[in-house]
Design a protein around this motif. Structure first.
Motif, PDB file in Angstrom:
ATOM      1  N   GLY A  12       0.811  -1.208   0.000  1.00 37.16           N
ATOM      2  CA  GLY A  12       0.000   0.000   0.000  1.00 37.16           C
ATOM      3  C   GLY A  12       0.843   1.255   0.000  1.00 37.16           C
ATOM      4  N   HIS A  13       1.915   1.241   0.799  1.00 41.20           N
ATOM      5  CA  HIS A  13       2.808   2.406   0.820  1.00 41.20           C
ATOM      6  C   HIS A  13       3.470   2.607  -0.543  1.00 41.20           C
ATOM      7  N   TRP A  14       3.863   1.487  -1.187  1.00 42.15           N
ATOM      8  CA  TRP A  14       4.538   1.579  -2.493  1.00 42.15           C
ATOM      9  C   TRP A  14       3.581   2.126  -3.543  1.00 42.15           C
ATOM     10  N   LEU A  15       2.318   1.640  -3.520  1.00 44.03           N
ATOM     11  CA  LEU A  15       1.331   2.144  -4.471  1.00 44.03           C
ATOM     12  C   LEU A  15       1.077   3.631  -4.263  1.00 44.03           C
ATOM     13  N   GLY A  16       0.990   4.038  -2.993  1.00 43.91           N
ATOM     14  CA  GLY A  16       0.732   5.435  -2.714  1.00 43.91           C
ATOM     15  C   GLY A  16       1.865   6.340  -3.153  1.00 43.91           C
ATOM     16  N   PRO A  21       0.838   8.646  -7.070  1.00 42.61           N
ATOM     17  CA  PRO A  21       1.548   9.701  -6.357  1.00 42.61           C
ATOM     18  C   PRO A  21       0.606  10.809  -5.908  1.00 42.61           C
ATOM     19  N   ALA A  22       1.001  11.505  -4.846  1.00 41.25           N
ATOM     20  CA  ALA A  22       0.223  12.643  -4.380  1.00 41.25           C
ATOM     21  C   ALA A  22       0.318  13.763  -5.403  1.00 41.25           C
ATOM     22  N   GLN A  23      -0.706  14.593  -5.428  1.00 41.64           N
ATOM     23  CA  GLN A  23      -0.752  15.693  -6.385  1.00 41.64           C
ATOM     24  C   GLN A  23      -0.976  17.005  -5.661  1.00 41.64           C
ATOM     25  N   CYS A  24      -0.402  18.058  -6.204  1.00 36.50           N
ATOM     26  CA  CYS A  24      -0.653  19.395  -5.700  1.00 36.50           C
ATOM     27  C   CYS A  24      -2.130  19.723  -5.910  1.00 36.50           C
ATOM     28  N   ALA A  25      -2.768  20.269  -4.884  1.00 37.61           N
ATOM     29  CA  ALA A  25      -4.200  20.558  -4.960  1.00 37.61           C
ATOM     30  C   ALA A  25      -4.526  21.666  -5.948  1.00 37.61           C
ATOM     31  N   LEU A  26      -3.532  22.447  -6.365  1.00 32.64           N
ATOM     32  CA  LEU A  26      -3.789  23.533  -7.310  1.00 32.64           C
ATOM     33  C   LEU A  26      -3.387  23.184  -8.741  1.00 32.64           C
ATOM     34  N   GLY A  30       2.764  16.149  -9.528  1.00 35.17           N
ATOM     35  CA  GLY A  30       3.149  15.238  -8.471  1.00 35.17           C
ATOM     36  C   GLY A  30       3.887  15.969  -7.370  1.00 35.17           C
ATOM     37  N   CYS A  31       3.457  15.716  -6.129  1.00 35.68           N
ATOM     38  CA  CYS A  31       4.022  16.465  -5.001  1.00 35.68           C
ATOM     39  C   CYS A  31       3.758  15.670  -3.725  1.00 35.68           C
ATOM     40  N   PRO A  32       4.761  15.516  -2.858  1.00 33.69           N
ATOM     41  CA  PRO A  32       4.537  14.783  -1.610  1.00 33.69           C
ATOM     42  C   PRO A  32       3.695  15.567  -0.607  1.00 33.69           C
ATOM     43  N   GLU A  33       3.488  16.857  -0.847  1.00 30.98           N
ATOM     44  CA  GLU A  33       2.695  17.679   0.053  1.00 30.98           C
ATOM     45  C   GLU A  33       1.367  18.044  -0.606  1.00 30.98           C
ATOM     46  N   VAL A  34       0.463  18.610   0.179  1.00 29.11           N
ATOM     47  CA  VAL A  34      -0.845  19.002  -0.346  1.00 29.11           C
ATOM     48  C   VAL A  34      -0.706  20.091  -1.398  1.00 29.11           C
ATOM     49  N   LEU A  35       0.261  20.978  -1.194  1.00 24.04           N
ATOM     50  CA  LEU A  35       0.491  22.088  -2.107  1.00 24.04           C
ATOM     51  C   LEU A  35       1.972  22.126  -2.454  1.00 24.04           C
TER      52      LEU A  35
END
Length: 246
Positions: A12-16, A21-26, A30-35
């Motif tokens: 699950g961690h590898w898939l995430g 990957p996380a994405q910038c909300a704006l 791809g971004c490890p943070e919300v923004l």
């Protein structure tokens, strides 16, 4: 079984981190943070002269700490701090939290608001924080109170006790965004009350009211007036975004 659980957790961690990957909300990159840092630098963190009491932008540079509206008629609250204007594209972030249930945005807003608070000259720290409450019907429909979601991490960042049940919305009201400006004050009349079991907390107390967006100011003003009637000596508003006057 423990090994299998650990394997699934690792997958699950590898898939995430890779496949999803996380994405910038704006910007959606791809971004490890919300923004992402570029969007944060471009759209947030810029200070501007504001009225000390209502946080509306001040056009002049004469050093007057209050806007004309607050000079003419003082609101029930004593000061307001905001992190940014409610304008594109930041308004979309707040809508994502409020109507899209993107709760990871709440700690970001709390962080931005904490920075704005710390930048205020001669800031008087509230003794407790009170989120603007939702009515039971709206809370049940939404599933969470966005003001409370912001207030929780903000209380930790500022080291101020949080009283999530201090205020009650005792009358269901229409959303202020759907009410004509001239009807907004009446829409909120007698909407808030201080919970009887917590009323003693407010005697001589400085209360910080937390909300996501401040537009006309009627919501926080009505709640501030209820706090003052219950004995609060000072009320400060801590709001993520302020709608500029039209």
């Amino acid at each position: 079984m423990p090994r299998l659980d650990a394997a699934w957790q690792a997958l699950g961690h590898w898939l995430g981190a890779t496949v999803l990957p996380a994405q910038c909300a704006l910007c959606g990159m791809g971004c490890p943070e919300v923004l992402c840092p570029p969007c944060r630098a471009q759209y947030l963190g810029h200070s501007r002269p504001r009225c000390r009491q209502c946080a509306n932008p001040l056009a002049g540079t004469d050093g007057t700490p209050l806007c004309g509206r607050c000079l003419r008629k003082r609101p029930a609250y004593d000061a307001t701090v905001t992190a940014c204007d409610y304008a594109p594209p930041v308004d979309q972030l707040l809508l994502q939290l409020k109507f899209g249930a993107r709760l990871p945005l709440a700690p970001l807003f709390a962080q931005l608001l904490a920075v704005a608070v710390q930048q205020q000259p001669a800031w008087e720290q509230p003794q407790l924080l009170c989120p603007v409450p939702l009515g039971p019907a709206r809370l049940a429909g939404r599933g969470f109170n966005q003001a409370l979601e912001i207030a929780r991490p903000l209380a930790r960042l500022l080291a101020i006790p949080l009283q999530p049940r201090l205020a009650l919305r005792v009358r269901e009201t229409r959303a202020q965004s759907g009410v004509a400006p001239r009807e907004r004050r009446a829409n909120l009349a007698h909407a808030f009350a201080i919970a009887p079991q917590h009323g003693g907390l407010l005697q001589g107390c400085h209360v910080g009211i937390v909300d996501d967006v401040m537009s006309s100011g009627h919501t926080v003003n009505t709640l501030a007036a209820a706090c003052k009637r219950a004995g609060a000596s000072r009320v400060s508003i801590l709001v993520v975004a302020r709608t500029p006057p039209h």
